[in-house]
Design a protein around this motif. Sequence first.
Motif, PDB file in Angstrom:
ATOM      1  N   THR A 287       0.821  -1.142  -0.268  1.00 10.50           N
ATOM      2  CA  THR A 287       0.124  -0.018  -0.133  1.00 10.50           C
ATOM      3  C   THR A 287       0.776   1.316  -0.011  1.00 10.50           C
ATOM      4  OG1 THR A 287      -1.639  -1.217   1.165  1.00 10.50           O
ATOM      5  CG2 THR A 287      -1.946   1.167   1.151  1.00 10.50           C
TER       6      THR A 287
ATOM      7  N   ASN B 243       5.126  -7.083  -1.651  1.00 11.29           N
ATOM      8  CA  ASN B 243       5.510  -7.435  -0.141  1.00 11.29           C
ATOM      9  C   ASN B 243       6.330  -8.695   0.143  1.00 11.29           C
ATOM     10  OD1 ASN B 243       3.598  -5.630   1.123  1.00 11.29           O
ATOM     11  ND2 ASN B 243       1.704  -6.843   0.538  1.00 11.29           N
TER      12      ASN B 243
ATOM     13  N   HIS C 203       6.173  -9.810   3.311  1.00 11.84           N
ATOM     14  CA  HIS C 203       5.492 -10.215   4.513  1.00 11.84           C
ATOM     15  C   HIS C 203       4.453 -11.377   4.471  1.00 11.84           C
ATOM     16  CE1 HIS C 203       3.390  -6.100   4.743  1.00 11.84           C
ATOM     17  NE2 HIS C 203       2.796  -6.898   4.029  1.00 11.84           N
TER      18      HIS C 203
ATOM     19  N   ASP D  85       1.487  -3.738  -9.007  1.00 12.20           N
ATOM     20  CA  ASP D  85       1.147  -4.199  -7.396  1.00 12.20           C
ATOM     21  C   ASP D  85       1.549  -5.536  -7.412  1.00 12.20           C
ATOM     22  OD1 ASP D  85       0.221  -4.711  -5.202  1.00 12.20           O
ATOM     23  OD2 ASP D  85      -1.874  -3.749  -5.445  1.00 12.20           O
TER      24      ASP D  85
HETATM   25  C1  LIG Z   1      -3.067  -7.093  -4.721  1.00 14.01           C
HETATM   26  C2  LIG Z   1      -2.771  -6.339  -3.456  1.00 14.01           C
HETATM   27  N1  LIG Z   1      -2.345  -5.188  -3.350  1.00 14.01           N
HETATM   28  C3  LIG Z   1      -2.030  -4.487  -2.179  1.00 14.01           C
HETATM   29  C4  LIG Z   1      -2.366  -5.286  -0.925  1.00 14.01           C
HETATM   30  C5  LIG Z   1      -2.191  -4.747   0.310  1.00 14.01           C
HETATM   31  O1  LIG Z   1      -0.851  -5.272   0.867  1.00 14.01           O
HETATM   32  P1  LIG Z   1      -0.477  -4.505   2.216  1.00 14.01           P
HETATM   33  O2  LIG Z   1      -1.630  -4.445   3.203  1.00 14.01           O
HETATM   34  O3  LIG Z   1       0.787  -5.273   2.757  1.00 14.01           O
HETATM   35  O4  LIG Z   1      -0.002  -3.092   2.004  1.00 14.01           O
HETATM   36  C6  LIG Z   1      -2.907  -6.650  -1.124  1.00 14.01           C
HETATM   37  C7  LIG Z   1      -3.035  -7.345   0.236  1.00 14.01           C
HETATM   38  O5  LIG Z   1      -3.330  -8.468   0.062  1.00 14.01           O
HETATM   39  C8  LIG Z   1      -3.101  -7.238  -2.314  1.00 14.01           C
HETATM   40  O6  LIG Z   1      -3.651  -8.430  -2.400  1.00 14.01           O
END
Ligand SMILES: Cc1ncc(COP(=O)(O)O)c(C=O)c1O
Length: 351
Positions: free
Chosen positions: A42, A170, A172, A147
């Motif tokens: 995010t 990510n 994590h 993303d």
């Molecule tokens: C496609 C996508 N974008 C963004 C996110 C957000 O991840 P975070 O909460 O680690 O920012 C997710 C979380 O599942 C996701 O699936």
Amino acid sequence: MEAEPVQFLWRRYEERLEPSRATLAQFVGAHPRDLVFVTNATSGVNAVVRSLKLHRGEELLTTSHDYNACHNVLIETALRADARLVVATIPFPLQSVEEAVDAILGAVTSRTRLALIDQVTSPTALVLPIARLARELAARGVDTLVDGAHAPGMLPLDLDKLGVAYYTGNLHKWTCAPKGTAFLWVRRDKQAAVQPAVISHGNNTPRPGYTAFQDRFDWAGTFDPSGWFCAGAAIDWMGERLPGGWPEVFQRNRDLAERARGLLCDRLEVAPPCPADMLGAMATLPLPDRFQDLAKTGKLDAEQLRLYDEFGIEVPLMRFGTPSRRYLRVSAQLYNNLAEYEYLAEAIRGL
Ligand SMILES: Cc1ncc(COP(=O)(O)O)c(C=O)c1O
């Protein structure tokens, strides 16, 4: 960190950060100078999108399978610039990846500035063909922000060769690094214009040997950087779980997700909503018809609460599409096995 905060957060910060960044760079096929840590995808999306200098009437492009939080960033950014957000509707269920590609490219106009494309879509668990899309979008003058929230650790990455302008992912999730550990990669010609979501010392505090891009992102105010420091160790550790290293982890989890989907579709008597070649280590499938008309009563659907409370199963149920249908998304990580999906199928049949 608590025993000697100044050592940990200041004096020896880079000494711990760099080995982690170097391992990450190798893992994602990038040069360390193009990579910075951020706390989550995010934040990565916020940094890129909110750094754009959009003009009135220009367009941001996303898909109907995007992640709500990131969708909100696009809405807000477009609003402030009097720009437009265009949503490409990717059908779901779909028969082939071409339907996704056609939907995205069909929504491009001469005003499109940036396309936000999820490498693995969150509600529907589709793996989108990022390299191909980025190439086609670039040919139309559109930059791609990937993303990749779910991609690192699920799919092999080679960022230098991907052909995108921006990529955030990510660590994590599928690499099992501590929460708050993610990265942003920005193509060199774009780095000067990208500010972090949180501006801190870096803008006027250069460090010898670092790029201005790294200076801006490496410090976002006092926080616990343990996750960033040990991201490299998490990547190494996960890659050592199977004799074939990361390639075997990718393959094993992908195969298990496909088998889990087959088993669940069979037991629940539902049709798989996408071709198997669009799967990574997750799969979304529809809930049986008898659940489809039940209204949502709280933050989570009643069946999701019951699956956890009565069966100890944590699995997301979602409502997706227009008109909305109800789906279930399963994941396959190294600690999962087929018997667990069998148990899930039985639990759902018993609800
Ligand atoms: C496609 C996508 N974008 C963004 C996110 C957000 O991840 P975070 O909460 O680690 O920012 C997710 C979380 O599942 C996701 O699936």
